[in-house]
Design a protein around this motif. Structure first.
Motif, PDB file in Angstrom:
ATOM      1  N   ALA A  33       0.686  -1.255   0.363  1.00 35.90           N
ATOM      2  CA  ALA A  33       0.201  -0.023  -0.015  1.00 35.90           C
ATOM      3  C   ALA A  33       1.264   1.003   0.099  1.00 35.90           C
ATOM      4  N   PHE A  34       1.719   1.469   0.662  1.00 34.12           N
ATOM      5  CA  PHE A  34       2.427   3.177   0.487  1.00 34.12           C
ATOM      6  C   PHE A  34       3.595   2.689  -0.571  1.00 34.12           C
ATOM      7  N   ALA A  35       3.984   1.866  -0.938  1.00 30.70           N
ATOM      8  CA  ALA A  35       4.769   1.808  -2.152  1.00 30.70           C
ATOM      9  C   ALA A  35       3.391   2.265  -3.555  1.00 30.70           C
ATOM     10  N   GLY A  36       2.147   1.761  -3.093  1.00 26.70           N
ATOM     11  CA  GLY A  36       1.499   2.338  -4.234  1.00 26.70           C
ATOM     12  C   GLY A  36       1.758   2.902  -4.038  1.00 26.70           C
ATOM     13  N   MET A  37       0.964   3.942  -3.087  1.00 28.45           N
ATOM     14  CA  MET A  37       0.991   5.633  -2.744  1.00 28.45           C
ATOM     15  C   MET A  37       1.544   6.484  -3.226  1.00 28.45           C
ATOM     16  N   GLN A  38       2.766   5.881  -3.101  1.00 22.55           N
ATOM     17  CA  GLN A  38       4.161   6.894  -3.472  1.00 22.55           C
ATOM     18  C   GLN A  38       3.847   6.919  -5.181  1.00 22.55           C
ATOM     19  N   LEU A  39       3.843   5.914  -5.996  1.00 31.62           N
ATOM     20  CA  LEU A  39       3.874   5.387  -7.320  1.00 31.62           C
ATOM     21  C   LEU A  39       2.605   6.631  -7.852  1.00 31.62           C
ATOM     22  N   VAL A  40       1.903   6.470  -7.063  1.00 32.12           N
ATOM     23  CA  VAL A  40       0.322   6.591  -8.244  1.00 32.12           C
ATOM     24  C   VAL A  40       0.419   8.629  -8.124  1.00 32.12           C
ATOM     25  N   GLY A  41       0.455   9.173  -6.817  1.00 27.18           N
ATOM     26  CA  GLY A  41       0.573  10.480  -6.854  1.00 27.18           C
ATOM     27  C   GLY A  41       0.962  11.443  -8.186  1.00 27.18           C
ATOM     28  N   PRO A  42       2.350  11.310  -8.292  1.00 27.16           N
ATOM     29  CA  PRO A  42       2.593  11.328  -9.589  1.00 27.16           C
ATOM     30  C   PRO A  42       2.647  11.627 -10.433  1.00 27.16           C
ATOM     31  N   LEU A  43       1.586   9.769 -10.849  1.00 29.65           N
ATOM     32  CA  LEU A  43       0.987   9.654 -12.055  1.00 29.65           C
ATOM     33  C   LEU A  43      -0.582  10.139 -12.112  1.00 29.65           C
ATOM     34  N   LEU A  85      -0.803  -2.725  -2.944  1.00 30.80           N
ATOM     35  CA  LEU A  85      -0.965  -1.919  -4.397  1.00 30.80           C
ATOM     36  C   LEU A  85      -2.042  -1.779  -5.007  1.00 30.80           C
ATOM     37  N   GLY A  86      -2.773  -2.537  -5.123  1.00 30.76           N
ATOM     38  CA  GLY A  86      -4.136  -1.701  -5.738  1.00 30.76           C
ATOM     39  C   GLY A  86      -4.517  -1.153  -4.962  1.00 30.76           C
ATOM     40  N   SER A 319      -0.263  12.201  -1.694  1.00 31.67           N
ATOM     41  CA  SER A 319       0.341  10.822  -1.054  1.00 31.67           C
ATOM     42  C   SER A 319       1.548  10.938  -0.245  1.00 31.67           C
ATOM     43  N   ARG A 320       2.119  11.753  -0.253  1.00 29.66           N
ATOM     44  CA  ARG A 320       3.164  11.881   1.206  1.00 29.66           C
ATOM     45  C   ARG A 320       2.276  12.202   2.084  1.00 29.66           C
ATOM     46  N   VAL A 321       0.905  12.813   2.424  1.00 26.98           N
ATOM     47  CA  VAL A 321       0.101  12.317   3.355  1.00 26.98           C
ATOM     48  C   VAL A 321      -0.384  11.054   4.259  1.00 26.98           C
ATOM     49  N   ALA A 322      -0.974  10.516   2.871  1.00 27.92           N
ATOM     50  CA  ALA A 322      -2.011   9.403   3.201  1.00 27.92           C
ATOM     51  C   ALA A 322      -0.514   8.459   3.309  1.00 27.92           C
ATOM     52  N   GLY A 323       0.607   8.547   2.393  1.00 27.54           N
ATOM     53  CA  GLY A 323       1.222   7.099   2.983  1.00 27.54           C
ATOM     54  C   GLY A 323       2.331   7.592   4.463  1.00 27.54           C
ATOM     55  N   LEU A 324       2.873   8.289   4.766  1.00 27.90           N
ATOM     56  CA  LEU A 324       2.742   9.064   5.791  1.00 27.90           C
ATOM     57  C   LEU A 324       2.106   7.654   7.441  1.00 27.90           C
TER      58      LEU A 324
END
Length: 377
Positions: A33-43, A85-86, A319-324
């Motif tokens: 989940a954390f990886a997905g959050m950081q990946l999809v934000g810029p996308l 991830l999803g 993504s930063r706020v949600a990830g942390l």
């Protein structure tokens, strides 16, 4: 996600693992989940939520069936990593789109989106309980839920807002300053203000994680309540949080996000402190309910503030706020466990109380974020 949660015991039994192994495997869900959050934000910022949200939702739906098909610990670990991830991709992209919708409404609506997430969990528990009573296998129920998710994704996708609407002159719920375009669209560094919001999200979601995993145990072990009565602790928390989120948008519109965060966190601290020191089960249940009601509107305000801070980088900031924040939700239950080796569980609960106090004291960061955005304009 609710359908996965209600089937955890069945999947654990099918795979043939114990609680300890399951606990380690659930960390893979969080890592994905954390990886997905950081990946999809810029996308999301680059291609728009109309493109990224359906893809993320489809990925989340397709991977839901995988834990039900797992035959051993290795395949279950891989399945949970992909499901995480999803889920992470969908979490950030749909929250970024919610910011976009909120900007068009020109009033707070973020809490209502989070309320429907809570309602989804309630619905999943009811449906899951029924299918389990009918003897359905986890793969069957998860597969049906995955298919339903894909259908809903297909129906909802055409109604999502196009990326071009991010650049309109619409303002956020906190005023024109909250929707200021970036003065440096190509900049890749995350502003300090976003990290402050992320830190607050970590503390608030740490509190949610503690309620999820320790509320029932608190009544069971500290107050010696019967198992059925102890289960009401989480029910009181979740119900109050859902109702609070349904009302939080009106409160934010009337009193402002700063007041909602400050007084919500203060109420949550008061409720949990009362539950922790209470010698009576009814008062403890009321305390957990107040804790849920107080927390209900806090995280949506942080997500909304992150998204409106810089509309051109809303996805990356969310993504930063949600990830942390997600890390806080995972860390909260894990931190309380070791603390109980040194102090009783009811005293260990004063750690999330302290987090709520800090959030209440620093709620003005939402106002300073608007001022900073106005200065950049």
């Amino acid at each position: 996600m609710g359908m996965w949660i209600v089937h955890i015991p069945g999947v654990e039994h099918r795979v043939g693992i114990g609680h300890a192994v399951l606990g380690w495997l659930l960390l893979l869900l969080g890592a994905g989940a954390f990886a997905g959050m950081q990946l999809v934000g810029p996308l999301t910022d680059r291609f728009g939520a109309r493109v990224v949200v359906p893809g993320s939702a489809a990925l989340c739906g397709l991977t839901l069936i995988l834990p039900g098909l797992a035959g051993n610990a290795w395949t279950l670990g891989a399945a949970l990593l992909l499901l995480g991830l999803g889920n992470g991709c969908l979490d950030v992209s749909m929250n970024a789109h919610a910011v976009q919708v909120e900007r068009g409404y020109r009033r707070p609506v973020m809490s209502a989106f989070h309320a429907t997430f809570s309602l989804g969990g309630v619905l999943a528990s009811l449906v899951g309980a029924r299918t389990l009573a009918l003897g359905w296998q986890p793969a069957t129920t998860l597969g049906a839920a995955a298919l339903l998710g894909l259908v809903v994704t297909g129906l909802a996708a055409p109604a999502l807002l196009p990326a071009a609407e991010r650049d309109t002159d619409a303002t956020g719920p906190a005023g024109p300053e909250a929707a200021t375009p970036s003065t440096a669209p190509g900049r890749r560094t995350t502003p300090r203000h976003i990290w402050v919001l992320a830190g607050l999200a970590l503390m608030i979601m740490l509190c949610e994680g503690v309620a999820n995993d320790w509320s029932v145990l608190h009544l069971r072990t500290v107050l010696d309540a019967p198992a059925a009565t102890a289960a009401l602790a989480y029910g009181a928390f979740a119900t109050a949080m859902t109702l609070g989120r349904l009302l939080a948008d009106r409160a934010a519109g009337r009193f402002g996000p700063v007041a909602l965060l400050r007084w919500g966190a203060a109420a949550a601290a008061t409720g949990l402190a009362a539950a922790a020191v209470s010698p009576w089960v009814p008062l403890a249940l009321a305390g957990w309910a107040v804790f849920g009601a107080g927390l209900s509107g806090c995280v949506p305000q942080l997500f909304s503030a992150a998204g409106h801070f810089d509309p051109d980088r809303a996805g990356a900031n969310v993504s930063r706020v949600a990830g942390l924040g997600y890390l806080g939700m995972l860390a909260g239950p894990a931190v309380i466990g070791p603390l109980t080796e040194a102090v009783p569980l009811n005293l260990a609960l004063f750690l999330p109380v302290a987090c709520c106090v800090v959030a209440a004291a620093t709620a003005g960061v939402l106002r300073s974020g608007n001022s900073e955005a106005g200065a950049r304009r």
